[in-house]
Design a protein around this motif. Structure first.
Motif, mmCIF file in Angstrom:
data_model
loop_
_atom_site.group_PDB
_atom_site.id
_atom_site.type_symbol
_atom_site.label_atom_id
_atom_site.label_comp_id
_atom_site.label_asym_id
_atom_site.label_seq_id
_atom_site.Cartn_x
_atom_site.Cartn_y
_atom_site.Cartn_z
ATOM 1 N N ILE A 118 5.697 13.067 -36.478
ATOM 2 C CA ILE A 118 4.251 12.960 -36.262
ATOM 3 C C ILE A 118 3.604 11.967 -37.236
ATOM 4 O O ILE A 118 2.815 11.114 -36.828
ATOM 5 N N MET A 119 3.977 12.057 -38.505
ATOM 6 C CA MET A 119 3.416 11.124 -39.484
ATOM 7 C C MET A 119 4.123 9.767 -39.429
ATOM 8 O O MET A 119 3.604 8.778 -39.919
ATOM 9 N N GLY A 120 5.308 9.732 -38.835
ATOM 10 C CA GLY A 120 6.028 8.477 -38.646
ATOM 11 C C GLY A 120 6.628 7.885 -39.903
ATOM 12 O O GLY A 120 6.829 6.667 -39.979
ATOM 13 N N LEU A 121 6.951 8.733 -40.871
ATOM 14 C CA LEU A 121 7.512 8.213 -42.115
ATOM 15 C C LEU A 121 9.022 8.028 -42.008
ATOM 16 O O LEU A 121 9.695 8.684 -41.213
ATOM 17 N N HIS A 122 9.532 7.126 -42.813
ATOM 18 C CA HIS A 122 10.952 6.775 -42.828
ATOM 19 C C HIS A 122 11.711 7.490 -43.943
ATOM 20 O O HIS A 122 12.879 7.820 -43.789
ATOM 21 N N ARG A 123 11.047 7.721 -45.074
ATOM 22 C CA ARG A 123 11.726 8.263 -46.257
ATOM 23 C C ARG A 123 10.852 9.324 -46.916
ATOM 24 O O ARG A 123 9.654 9.130 -47.092
ATOM 25 N N ILE A 124 11.494 10.428 -47.293
ATOM 26 C CA ILE A 124 10.851 11.444 -48.127
ATOM 27 C C ILE A 124 11.617 11.466 -49.443
ATOM 28 O O ILE A 124 12.838 11.631 -49.454
ATOM 29 N N MET A 125 10.884 11.294 -50.537
ATOM 30 C CA MET A 125 11.496 11.327 -51.861
ATOM 31 C C MET A 125 11.110 12.639 -52.544
ATOM 32 O O MET A 125 9.960 13.069 -52.442
ATOM 33 N N ALA A 126 12.072 13.257 -53.182
ATOM 34 C CA ALA A 126 11.819 14.499 -53.921
ATOM 35 C C ALA A 126 12.575 14.415 -55.239
ATOM 36 O O ALA A 126 13.771 14.121 -55.248
ATOM 37 N N ASN A 127 11.878 14.648 -56.318
ATOM 38 C CA ASN A 127 12.466 14.529 -57.643
ATOM 39 C C ASN A 127 12.374 15.877 -58.348
ATOM 40 O O ASN A 127 11.394 16.599 -58.184
ATOM 41 N N TYR A 128 13.393 16.193 -59.137
ATOM 42 C CA TYR A 128 13.401 17.476 -59.832
ATOM 43 C C TYR A 128 14.039 17.315 -61.209
ATOM 44 O O TYR A 128 14.824 16.401 -61.438
ATOM 45 N N ARG A 129 13.675 18.214 -62.111
ATOM 46 C CA ARG A 129 14.265 18.212 -63.443
ATOM 47 C C ARG A 129 15.710 18.679 -63.344
ATOM 48 O O ARG A 129 16.019 19.610 -62.596
ATOM 49 N N PRO A 130 16.623 18.044 -64.084
ATOM 50 C CA PRO A 130 18.044 18.397 -63.974
ATOM 51 C C PRO A 130 18.331 19.877 -64.206
ATOM 52 O O PRO A 130 19.241 20.436 -63.582
ATOM 53 N N SER A 152 12.729 10.097 -68.771
ATOM 54 C CA SER A 152 11.346 10.238 -69.229
ATOM 55 C C SER A 152 10.365 9.917 -68.094
ATOM 56 O O SER A 152 9.416 9.162 -68.265
ATOM 57 N N TYR A 153 10.596 10.501 -66.935
ATOM 58 C CA TYR A 153 9.929 10.140 -65.685
ATOM 59 C C TYR A 153 8.504 10.679 -65.562
ATOM 60 O O TYR A 153 7.597 9.956 -65.178
ATOM 61 N N LEU A 154 8.325 11.968 -65.826
ATOM 62 C CA LEU A 154 7.010 12.596 -65.699
ATOM 63 C C LEU A 154 6.727 13.454 -66.923
ATOM 64 O O LEU A 154 7.646 14.041 -67.505
ATOM 65 N N GLN A 155 5.450 13.563 -67.237
ATOM 66 C CA GLN A 155 5.063 14.452 -68.329
ATOM 67 C C GLN A 155 4.895 15.853 -67.746
ATOM 68 O O GLN A 155 3.956 16.122 -66.992
ATOM 69 N N ILE A 156 5.828 16.713 -68.086
ATOM 70 C CA ILE A 156 5.868 18.068 -67.551
ATOM 71 C C ILE A 156 5.692 19.051 -68.704
ATOM 72 O O ILE A 156 6.398 18.961 -69.713
ATOM 73 N N ASN A 157 4.746 19.957 -68.535
ATOM 74 C CA ASN A 157 4.499 20.990 -69.542
ATOM 75 C C ASN A 157 4.333 20.373 -70.937
ATOM 76 O O ASN A 157 4.811 20.913 -71.925
ATOM 77 N N GLY A 158 3.704 19.208 -70.985
ATOM 78 C CA GLY A 158 3.388 18.576 -72.249
ATOM 79 C C GLY A 158 4.440 17.645 -72.827
ATOM 80 O O GLY A 158 4.219 17.050 -73.872
ATOM 81 N N SER A 159 5.586 17.502 -72.165
ATOM 82 C CA SER A 159 6.651 16.634 -72.683
ATOM 83 C C SER A 159 7.171 15.734 -71.570
ATOM 84 O O SER A 159 7.239 16.137 -70.413
ATOM 85 N N ALA A 161 9.835 14.222 -69.309
ATOM 86 C CA ALA A 161 11.057 14.859 -68.824
ATOM 87 C C ALA A 161 11.806 13.941 -67.857
ATOM 88 O O ALA A 161 11.203 13.265 -67.027
ATOM 89 N N ASP A 162 13.127 13.956 -67.993
ATOM 90 C CA ASP A 162 13.984 13.251 -67.038
ATOM 91 C C ASP A 162 13.898 13.954 -65.686
ATOM 92 O O ASP A 162 13.644 15.157 -65.613
ATOM 93 N N HIS A 163 14.143 13.190 -64.625
ATOM 94 C CA HIS A 163 14.152 13.756 -63.270
ATOM 95 C C HIS A 163 15.296 13.157 -62.463
ATOM 96 O O HIS A 163 15.593 11.965 -62.587
ATOM 97 N N VAL A 164 15.901 13.989 -61.631
ATOM 98 C CA VAL A 164 16.881 13.525 -60.656
ATOM 99 C C VAL A 164 16.088 13.034 -59.450
ATOM 100 O O VAL A 164 15.201 13.738 -58.950
ATOM 101 N N LEU A 165 16.394 11.823 -58.987
ATOM 102 C CA LEU A 165 15.708 11.227 -57.845
ATOM 103 C C LEU A 165 16.538 11.452 -56.590
ATOM 104 O O LEU A 165 17.729 11.154 -56.575
ATOM 105 N N THR A 166 15.924 11.992 -55.558
ATOM 106 C CA THR A 166 16.612 12.196 -54.277
ATOM 107 C C THR A 166 15.736 11.686 -53.151
ATOM 108 O O THR A 166 14.529 11.504 -53.311
ATOM 109 N N SER A 167 16.368 11.476 -52.002
ATOM 110 C CA SER A 167 15.587 11.099 -50.821
ATOM 111 C C SER A 167 16.277 11.584 -49.558
ATOM 112 O O SER A 167 17.473 11.856 -49.537
ATOM 113 N N LEU A 168 15.474 11.676 -48.530
ATOM 114 C CA LEU A 168 15.953 12.013 -47.197
ATOM 115 C C LEU A 168 15.393 10.948 -46.263
ATOM 116 O O LEU A 168 14.192 10.678 -46.258
#
Length: 175
Positions: A118-130, A152-159, A161-168
């Protein structure tokens, strides 16, 4: 479980969700001031979410327990970029008491086809802390592929933080 588009009518439910799950969600989210949890701030964010969804710039969904009507979590597809990219970021959270029941998998399994068809998107990215093993396993079960680690991707809870990058990738776009 029922998925509903976020709107101001869910202010009381979302406020209760934020307050009751504050400590549970704190390790995975940006630092939140006390003002974030005020009911007027929740209503304002819901108005903004509804506008973003209506204009196609995001999809903000709330997960409700079918029988009780209790808000159990949310899943969002934000930062929609059109043009040659046609992508967004996915984010989600679930109440502590609802973890491990497959509800987020159910919600995302229902929402992802909407984002692609419906939205016609090609890629969904989802990132999470290891260290967020649950999120990593959920995304893998949904078919998200690991693309790397951002230091050091996002400031999470004041610090920072590294994140694992994923996509679909939209399966209809694959040759």
């Amino acid at each position: 479980m029922t998925l509903r588009v976020a709107d101001e009518g869910s202010t009381v439910a979302l406020h209760a969700y934020y307050v009751s799950n504050r400590a549970h969600l704190q390790p995975w989210e940006p630092a939140r001031s006390s003002g974030f949890f005020e009911i007027d701030a929740v209503a304002s964010r819901l108005r903004s979410m509804a506008t973003q969804t209506a204009t196609g710039n995001a999809l903000h969904l709330l997960l409700f327990e079918h029988e009780s009507g209790e808000l159990l979590g949310d899943c969002n597809f934000t930062n929609v970029v059109r043009g040659p990219f046609q992508a967004c970021h996915a984010g989600f959270s679930i109440a502590m008491d609802a973890e491990g029941k497959g509800l987020m998998r159910e919600a995302l399994t229902a929402a992802i086809p909407y984002v692609f068809k419906i939205m016609g998107l090609h890629r969904i990215m989802a990132n999470y802390r290891p260290e967020n093993i649950r999120s990593g396993l959920l995304l893998a079960r949904l078919g998200f592929e690991k693309e790397g680690v951002a230091r050091s991707y996002l400031q999470i809870n004041g610090s920072w933080a590294d994140h694992v990058l994923t996509s679909l990738i939209n399966p209809d776009d694959l040759d």
